[in-house]
Design a protein around this motif. Structure first.
Motif: not given
Length: 246
Positions: A41-45, A50-51, A71-78
């Motif tokens: 994902q580009t254009g992220a914030s 800090g997440l 932890a799961e969000r990191v897997l969804m948006q590595p």
């Protein structure tokens, strides 16, 4: 290997995210424990803690009513980056660029938590992930079938058929094509929109699963209703839903 499918597009801004959310809603409504994933994902914030927040993933999670733990969000948006550009340009000096191996590992870990995953690509098939790998390389490595999203109107036949040729060349299976009305449609063009699915299938042999209408103010109920009106979903996703209790 993970179970699930990929949603990719003929281009950027063809409605991949709305299509991903609509298909995910339909499958979860059918009883499938499906988790969304936006690998790059580009254009992220970042939020105050800090997440990273990936707008496309946030949209789908919101429509599904899901709130994954960090932890799961990191897997969804590595891989998330602030610049809104191609992934291969988004990593700043010192940052790790996206890679097929890292994304495939995250997909496998996410799939271990759920019955299936839906992976939303970025841009089109030939978008570079880094200096040597493209989005289509990721899809080949994931070994998941693809739903290809194209615009519903004039020009979609060429873009869809070219994308299908690229997928065929890499031996990536395709579940079907979804055409998306990304803006209000001119009634004078209705004959074009009616012909596009027939012509795409005739020249490619790939089924068109239907067309999603323009929805100016999408809600979960409206997206689910639009997905339920797609005539090809039941056949396309029958293998994924096999054994799922209604």
């Amino acid at each position: 290997m993970p179970r699930g499918f990929v949603v990719t597009g003929t281009d950027t801004d063809v409605g991949k995210t709305m299509t991903t959310a609509a298909l995910a809603l339909w499958l979860r409504h059918a009883g499938l424990d499906l988790a969304p994933m936006k690998p790059t994902q580009t254009g992220a914030s970042r939020d105050a803690g800090g997440l990273w927040h990936a707008p496309d993933l946030d949209y789908t999670l919101g429509m599904l009513g899901l709130d994954p733990d960090p932890a799961e969000r990191v897997l969804m948006q590595p891989f998330c980056f602030e610049p809104a550009c191609s992934p291969h340009l988004a990593a700043a000096p010192g940052e790790t660029p996206p890679s097929v191996a890292a994304i495939a590992a995250a997909a496998a870990a996410l799939a271990a938590r759920h019955a299936a995953i839906v992976v939303e690509g970025a841009g089109g098939l030939m978008v570079p992930l880094n200096g040597s790998e493209m989005m289509i390389d990721l899809f080949a490595a994931l070994a998941l079938p693809v739903v290809l999203v194209g615009r519903a109107g004039l020009g979609s036949i060429n873009h869809v058929l070219l994308s299908l040729e690229a997928l065929t060349a890499r031996r990536i299976p395709v579940l079907g094509v979804v055409l998306n009305e990304t803006r209000p449609q001119d009634p004078a063009d209705a004959f074009i929109r009616a012909d596009n699915p027939r012509t795409i299938t005739r020249f490619s042999g790939v089924p068109c699963l239907g067309a999603l209408p323009f929805i100016p103010e999408p809600t979960p109920a409206r997206l689910l209703s639009a997905a339920q009106a797609l005539p090809g979903l039941a056949a396309a996703f029958a293998p994924l839903l096999q054994g799922v209790a209604p």
